[in-house]
Design an enzyme around this catalytic site. Structure first.
Site, PDB file in Angstrom:
ATOM      1  N   PRO A 270       0.823  -1.212   0.000  1.00 16.03           N
ATOM      2  CA  PRO A 270       0.000   0.000   0.000  1.00 16.03           C
ATOM      3  C   PRO A 270       0.857   1.263   0.000  1.00 16.03           C
ATOM      4  O   PRO A 270       1.907   1.309   0.641  1.00 16.03           O
ATOM      5  CB  PRO A 270      -0.802  -0.114   1.297  1.00 16.03           C
ATOM      6  CG  PRO A 270      -0.786  -1.570   1.629  1.00 16.03           C
ATOM      7  CD  PRO A 270       0.530  -2.079   1.144  1.00 16.03           C
TER       8      PRO A 270
ATOM      9  N   ARG B 178      12.149  -3.268  -8.622  1.00 17.61           N
ATOM     10  CA  ARG B 178      10.746  -2.895  -8.804  1.00 17.61           C
ATOM     11  C   ARG B 178      10.478  -2.586 -10.272  1.00 17.61           C
ATOM     12  O   ARG B 178      11.361  -2.110 -11.001  1.00 17.61           O
ATOM     13  CB  ARG B 178      10.403  -1.646  -7.963  1.00 17.61           C
ATOM     14  CG  ARG B 178      10.616  -1.811  -6.481  1.00 17.61           C
ATOM     15  CD  ARG B 178       9.698  -2.869  -5.865  1.00 17.61           C
ATOM     16  NE  ARG B 178       8.303  -2.528  -6.023  1.00 17.61           N
ATOM     17  CZ  ARG B 178       7.623  -1.735  -5.174  1.00 17.61           C
ATOM     18  NH1 ARG B 178       8.241  -1.206  -4.136  1.00 17.61           N
ATOM     19  NH2 ARG B 178       6.359  -1.475  -5.373  1.00 17.61           N
TER      20      ARG B 178
ATOM     21  N   LYS C  84       4.455   5.118   4.989  1.00 23.60           N
ATOM     22  CA  LYS C  84       3.763   3.831   4.919  1.00 23.60           C
ATOM     23  C   LYS C  84       3.646   3.171   6.291  1.00 23.60           C
ATOM     24  O   LYS C  84       3.408   1.969   6.386  1.00 23.60           O
ATOM     25  CB  LYS C  84       4.491   2.905   3.944  1.00 23.60           C
ATOM     26  CG  LYS C  84       4.544   3.455   2.516  1.00 23.60           C
ATOM     27  CD  LYS C  84       5.261   2.502   1.584  1.00 23.60           C
ATOM     28  CE  LYS C  84       5.321   3.064   0.170  1.00 23.60           C
ATOM     29  NZ  LYS C  84       5.965   2.140  -0.794  1.00 23.60           N
TER      30      LYS C  84
ATOM     31  N   ASN D  82       5.308   2.787  -5.976  1.00 26.14           N
ATOM     32  CA  ASN D  82       5.577   2.579  -7.392  1.00 26.14           C
ATOM     33  C   ASN D  82       4.599   3.324  -8.293  1.00 26.14           C
ATOM     34  O   ASN D  82       4.970   3.808  -9.362  1.00 26.14           O
ATOM     35  CB  ASN D  82       5.545   1.084  -7.710  1.00 26.14           C
ATOM     36  CG  ASN D  82       6.521   0.708  -8.804  1.00 26.14           C
ATOM     37  OD1 ASN D  82       7.280   1.535  -9.287  1.00 26.14           O
ATOM     38  ND2 ASN D  82       6.506  -0.549  -9.199  1.00 26.14           N
TER      39      ASN D  82
END
Length: 269
Positions: free
Chosen positions: A2, A258, A52, A162
């Site tokens: 998330p 990523r 986060k 991302n």
């Protein structure tokens, strides 16, 4: 994993439902049982997010620090509370609602100094009013590392993941490979302001929308995006599809473990 807007939505929800009243705290799974017994029945002072990370402050009882990681989820419902299903690490029960936490990367009880130490390691969060974008700029402007990597470094900038990374670079025509020290300061300030706007929108709606009105499906006639993340975006997970602005095929590669998405036409190296 998330992105920051999700944690801020959770913090606002838990602040509204549980703060200021005694909260039942338990660990049906058992892995947080000792800590839960200390907090059970205590008043939740405040729920807040930083990047986060989610923090539930129980005052003298300590602070529950949660990092969801890749698999962590909260489920919410109104009372009466149902029997636990699956591996419930943490259960909170208030006057009207209850919530279960499953599969977090971290769920731990910290004292004030420990919680502050985690926050001190994080870069400024665009969703926090106390954020200082110049602190991130000082790191970015001295770095040879690509801006795409820097935007995902939580010690540089907290909460950006991302999706927001790919979309803010596209919206400002910045090639992902550009070294941080080659970014213009005025452009950085525009990017920061854009992140604030986009991420606040994510907090309001619970989805990530980055597409300008003139590029929406109802205007262009294209099919709406179908993706579990929701929202209309320019490049994220659109590899090989035509750019919504210039028509060039969206590119995709791996960077620092990523997936990276960008438009070679709108973001020329």
């Amino acid at each position: 994993m998330p992105e920051g807007h999700t944690l801020h939505r959770l913090a606002r929800l838990h602040q509204r439902r549980y703060a200021g009243t005694p909260v039942g705290v338990s660990s049906p799974q058992g892995r947080f049982a000792a800590e839960a017994s200390i907090l059970d029945g205590q008043v939740l002072v405040r729920a807040e997010a930083y990047g986060k990370h989610l923090f539930h402050d129980f005052g003298a009882g300590g602070t529950v620090h949660v990092h969801l990681g890749l698999y962590g989820t909260f489920t919410e419902a109104t009372l009466p509370a149902a029997d636990p299903v699956g591996q419930v690490r943490l259960r909170l029960v208030g006057r009207t609602h209850w919530t279960d936490l499953r599969g977090p990367n971290r769920c731990e009880l910290l004292d004030e100094q420990q919680a502050d130490a985690i926050k001190a390691k994080l870069g400024p969060d665009p969703l926090r009013r106390d954020a200082d974008p110049d602190r991130a700029w000082r790191r970015i402007s001295r770095s040879r590392t690509s801006i795409a990597v820097l935007l995902m470094d939580q010690s540089v900038l907290a909460g950006v993941g991302n999706v927001y990374r790919a979309e803010v670079l596209f919206r400002h025509g910045v090639p992902p490979s550009l070294p941080g020290r080659s970014l213009d300061v005025a452009l950085w300030r525009e990017m920061w302001a854009d992140l604030v706007t986009l991420m606040r929108g994510g907090v309001r709606t619970g989805r990530i929308d980055t597409v300008a009105p003139e590029h929406l499906p109802e205007v262009t006639g294209r099919a709406p995006r179908e993706d579990r993340h929701g929202g209309e975006v320019y490049v994220y997970r659109r590899a090989g599809l035509p750019c919504l602005v210039c028509g060039t095929a969206v590119a995709n590669s791996e960077l620092a473990g990523r997936n990276l998405y960008w438009c070679p036409g709108c973001q020329p190296a």
